[in-house]
Write a protein that holds these residues in place. Sequence first.
Motif, PDB file in Angstrom:
ATOM      1  N   ILE A   1      13.157  -1.235  -7.693  1.00 32.78           N
ATOM      2  CA  ILE A   1      12.429  -0.151  -8.343  1.00 32.78           C
ATOM      3  C   ILE A   1      12.223   0.941  -7.299  1.00 32.78           C
ATOM      4  O   ILE A   1      11.523   0.742  -6.298  1.00 32.78           O
ATOM      5  N   LYS A   2      12.867   2.072  -7.519  1.00 35.11           N
ATOM      6  CA  LYS A   2      12.708   3.217  -6.617  1.00 35.11           C
ATOM      7  C   LYS A   2      11.492   4.011  -7.090  1.00 35.11           C
ATOM      8  O   LYS A   2      11.413   4.417  -8.247  1.00 35.11           O
ATOM      9  N   VAL A   3      10.543   4.230  -6.205  1.00 35.41           N
ATOM     10  CA  VAL A   3       9.313   4.936  -6.545  1.00 35.41           C
ATOM     11  C   VAL A   3       9.396   6.350  -5.986  1.00 35.41           C
ATOM     12  O   VAL A   3       9.531   6.537  -4.768  1.00 35.41           O
TER      13      VAL A   3
ATOM     14  N   TYR B   1      11.230   1.769  -1.985  1.00 28.22           N
ATOM     15  CA  TYR B   1      11.694   0.806  -2.995  1.00 28.22           C
ATOM     16  C   TYR B   1      10.782  -0.420  -3.017  1.00 28.22           C
ATOM     17  O   TYR B   1      10.249  -0.850  -1.976  1.00 28.22           O
ATOM     18  N   LEU B   2      10.645  -0.999  -4.213  1.00 26.56           N
ATOM     19  CA  LEU B   2      10.150  -2.365  -4.391  1.00 26.56           C
ATOM     20  C   LEU B   2      11.388  -3.213  -4.669  1.00 26.56           C
ATOM     21  O   LEU B   2      12.196  -2.861  -5.534  1.00 26.56           O
TER      22      LEU B   2
ATOM     23  N   LYS C   1       9.259  -7.475  -1.630  1.00 25.08           N
ATOM     24  CA  LYS C   1       8.960  -6.687  -0.430  1.00 25.08           C
ATOM     25  C   LYS C   1       9.150  -5.208  -0.710  1.00 25.08           C
ATOM     26  O   LYS C   1       9.720  -4.815  -1.725  1.00 25.08           O
ATOM     27  N   THR C   2       8.646  -4.391   0.203  1.00 24.07           N
ATOM     28  CA  THR C   2       8.875  -2.947   0.141  1.00 24.07           C
ATOM     29  C   THR C   2       9.929  -2.584   1.180  1.00 24.07           C
ATOM     30  O   THR C   2       9.988  -3.180   2.256  1.00 24.07           O
ATOM     31  N   GLU C   3      10.789  -1.626   0.811  1.00 19.09           N
ATOM     32  CA  GLU C   3      11.843  -1.189   1.720  1.00 19.09           C
ATOM     33  C   GLU C   3      12.004   0.322   1.616  1.00 19.09           C
ATOM     34  O   GLU C   3      11.649   0.929   0.596  1.00 19.09           O
ATOM     35  N   VAL C   4      12.570   0.911   2.664  1.00 20.39           N
ATOM     36  CA  VAL C   4      12.964   2.315   2.625  1.00 20.39           C
ATOM     37  C   VAL C   4      14.489   2.349   2.651  1.00 20.39           C
ATOM     38  O   VAL C   4      15.112   1.862   3.583  1.00 20.39           O
ATOM     39  N   ARG C   5      15.085   2.886   1.579  1.00 18.43           N
ATOM     40  CA  ARG C   5      16.536   2.991   1.484  1.00 18.43           C
ATOM     41  C   ARG C   5      16.897   4.460   1.286  1.00 18.43           C
ATOM     42  O   ARG C   5      16.387   5.099   0.352  1.00 18.43           O
TER      43      ARG C   5
ATOM     44  N   ILE D   1       4.154  -8.541  -4.655  1.00 21.60           N
ATOM     45  CA  ILE D   1       4.233  -7.823  -3.376  1.00 21.60           C
ATOM     46  C   ILE D   1       2.822  -7.400  -2.968  1.00 21.60           C
ATOM     47  O   ILE D   1       2.138  -6.693  -3.714  1.00 21.60           O
ATOM     48  N   LYS D   2       2.415  -7.825  -1.788  1.00 21.29           N
ATOM     49  CA  LYS D   2       1.070  -7.518  -1.309  1.00 21.29           C
ATOM     50  C   LYS D   2       0.999  -6.178  -0.595  1.00 21.29           C
ATOM     51  O   LYS D   2      -0.006  -5.473  -0.658  1.00 21.29           O
ATOM     52  N   SER D   3       2.082  -5.822   0.115  1.00 22.67           N
ATOM     53  CA  SER D   3       2.052  -4.567   0.875  1.00 22.67           C
ATOM     54  C   SER D   3       2.094  -3.381  -0.073  1.00 22.67           C
ATOM     55  O   SER D   3       2.707  -3.435  -1.137  1.00 22.67           O
ATOM     56  N   SER D   4       1.441  -2.302   0.315  1.00 17.38           N
ATOM     57  CA  SER D   4       1.334  -1.135  -0.556  1.00 17.38           C
ATOM     58  C   SER D   4       2.534  -0.216  -0.378  1.00 17.38           C
ATOM     59  O   SER D   4       3.216  -0.241   0.647  1.00 17.38           O
ATOM     60  N   VAL D   5       2.793   0.584  -1.409  1.00 15.64           N
ATOM     61  CA  VAL D   5       3.835   1.595  -1.345  1.00 15.64           C
ATOM     62  C   VAL D   5       3.283   2.842  -2.019  1.00 15.64           C
ATOM     63  O   VAL D   5       2.600   2.758  -3.041  1.00 15.64           O
ATOM     64  N   THR D   6       3.551   3.987  -1.425  1.00 11.61           N
ATOM     65  CA  THR D   6       3.041   5.239  -1.971  1.00 11.61           C
ATOM     66  C   THR D   6       3.536   5.434  -3.395  1.00 11.61           C
ATOM     67  O   THR D   6       4.713   5.302  -3.691  1.00 11.61           O
ATOM     68  N   GLY D   7       2.593   5.731  -4.288  1.00  9.46           N
ATOM     69  CA  GLY D   7       2.938   5.963  -5.679  1.00  9.46           C
ATOM     70  C   GLY D   7       2.632   4.801  -6.599  1.00  9.46           C
ATOM     71  O   GLY D   7       2.673   4.942  -7.816  1.00  9.46           O
TER      72      GLY D   7
END
Length: 847
Positions: free
Chosen positions: A658-660, A582-583, A573-577, A615-621
């Motif tokens: 993984i912090k992007v 983050y992945l 999943k994607t998260e904001v920490r 992970i299917k959802s996108s994350v910037t970067g």
Amino acid sequence: MKKVIASSVLATSVLLPINLLVSDSPTAYATSNTSVVLDQILGTKAQITATDVNVRTGAGTEFDSIAKVHTGQDVSVLANTENSKGELWYKVSYSGVEGWIISDYVKPIAPTAVKAASTTSSTSYAGTTQKIGKNAANMRSGATTSYKVVATIPTGTSLKILSAFTNAQKEVWFNVEYNGKKGWVTSELFALNATAGETATSMKVVQQTTVHKGATKSYAVVSTAKPGTTLVIHQEFTNASKEKWVQVTYATGKKGWMLASAFEESSIANKVVSNKSTVHSGATKSYKTVATIEVGTKLAIHAEFTNASKEKWYQVSYAVGKKGWIHADAFDSVSTVPENPTPETPSTDVKEVEENNSLKISVPVANMRSGPGTNFDVVTQARQNDLLESSHYATDDKSEKWYKVNTSSGEAWLHQSVVLIVDKTEETPDVTPGAGETGTIKRANALLYANSNYNSAVLQGLAKNTAFTVLNKLVTTDGTTWLQINAGGKEGWVPDFEVNDNIPTKYGTKTATVYNGASATAKKVDTIYLSTPVRVLRSLNGWLNIETQGEKRGWIQASMLSDISPIQLTNGKTEVRNGQNYLVWTKPSKFDITYSTPSANVLRIFGNLSDINEIKSSVTGVQSMKVEKVSGGTSVLLITFDPNYTYTIRDYDKELTIKVVEKGLAGKKIIVDAGHGAKDPGAIGPNGKREKDVVLATAKALQAELEAAGAEVVLTRSTDVFLELKQRTDIANKSDYDAFISLHADAFNASSKGTTTYYNATVNFNGPRSLTLAKSIQSDLVKAIGTYNRGVKEQVFYVNRMNELPSVLVELAFISNPTEEAQLASAAFQKKAAAGIRKGLENYFKQ
């Protein structure tokens, strides 16, 4: 910080390469019992001469006792110091403990000559003739660099090796004669002939491997060794990439080199030794010691065992064809889950709606959770086309449906996106063929029975892909579906799992034996390991009949298998920490992950993983993520980042993150560690400058540089205080930071000069990034301060080895050199050094 300049210099010598802990001239210190020469005891083994000797946190009886040692205990001597009372104390280590013992109870163990087979290639060179390599060699009066040079031997000179000796620093030296003089030359200065000392051991190949002309894969392939082939092994050799190779006779009169792993049985995993340990012939320390393994050595693990004392031991291959047992402590490393806010506990207040539905799994693998939401744990998995019945559903905070079903693991929930609702008015499709239909046998080793039960006579075996026609079909009282078939003119019965593609898969929870019957007294047919996938055919009294990856059939206790592989990445999943993207993946068990960077902006994650949840959802970067299956059925994750973004990867016990982040220094989080402090002054220069002072001043200058560039900085110490090495790495390991820089000043003699940056890749998970960081900082630092470039080197310094961040240890210059001592104490030099390291970090975060 390496030479014995003052007694207090050695307070943290655990950071140092032992072969640099030798002074230019031995210095004798008097104790109440004896006179000990530093050159003979520092970095060597010693023995305790009394019982109930206190091991203390410092060099004096006023310090706390942390352990006791007894007569005959072997210890490694790391350092010495003379305290204010005039007492000589030694810093020692043993069994993972480090502390100080008064010298009265420490007796040096005299070094003994070792067989020439102790060379790094495990090859005996005694009695052979070898040539000096591309550089002239100093011949010394003894087997360390501290002994006097008695001759200089030109390049290419051939010398007879009279004997070999391994010194206290684990360096192999050869005794030779040149121009009528005898002396010692380090083995590293010889262009060793790798054909000496053949051992001629016969062994059977386990894994198909290519044979090469030399001991790297860059040499031409001369043959292929197939499993089951018995080859004569002549010798072992460890190449520059730390790969172990063996020389074999692959055809009559023809020799070549192949990887030693070709002869190793399948292993559960590979582990890197983090604590020097002994290997025993059995799984307690009372068994004979058969080998000693150094830190950084990678071992193949074949089995694990908990003995009667509840100690965990691993069976390992410590040499080609040789197995033994090593205590689990050999692989222990610091690993801490980041200190995030207390995780939200999934709500148990679930509002269920009664509704009967027949569900069909619509994806290859569907996670089934303990509750209706992704914040609940995965309890099992379902496979594509599995059919399930649901009597209730619930909705989550996004108003999406979760269906409750019953499984062998209890109740579980499936998200609406992974199922299809089958129309109950339609006939549920049958996965097995009916009367009159044709098909083929899907399993290896299928049996044709006389009647529709397992106790009836076996008529014959049926090969995989054998064609058949169905004559009849019935379901017996135990729930088994049987098919009466005609295969090649022979009629009989087979259970439906012989003809179905979709049968359950389970995974090994530990090393376990597969038997030819449902009993531990039956004959062994195979072994499975942690995370090994097997296909389950049927069950009987707590046993499961399975088919292994190698298509062997047998029985295993049901408790040895799990619905979920313990070595996989789930719940992607994607998260904001802390405001950053983050992945995140969950790890069902503690296991090691490895990564590499095959090209710019590409990250490859692997490590015997049975599955990776994409992970299917996108994350910037992040441009793309792709899961691939590679040889052996393991999964690999490839992540491609946007050219303007980079990442920080962390492998915790329970998750991988993984912090992007955008490239550049702005916004990055850096830990700056000023070495030594308080009671530990570090090295002291000839004019009295102390290492602890100059590195603290430089650390503060670096903090100012980095913060001006927009980075966030934490100093492990901002004042003259003492921190244990573990306290320093704990600051890093409990953080969400991006890099760790430890600052030190080097010391050896007055003419030593220059700057060195150290990293660790053999133990540190972030070794690949640490190497990149070290190269970047070293390049820009020496440009800024104008010192001699001593290069980038790998070492096992604690602050790098036990660090989970990309980390380096920088030796700014030599405080033992009067010129560089004055520079280190100069504010102008400190600012230049800070600017150089800042520039190196900028370039690192642009890559």
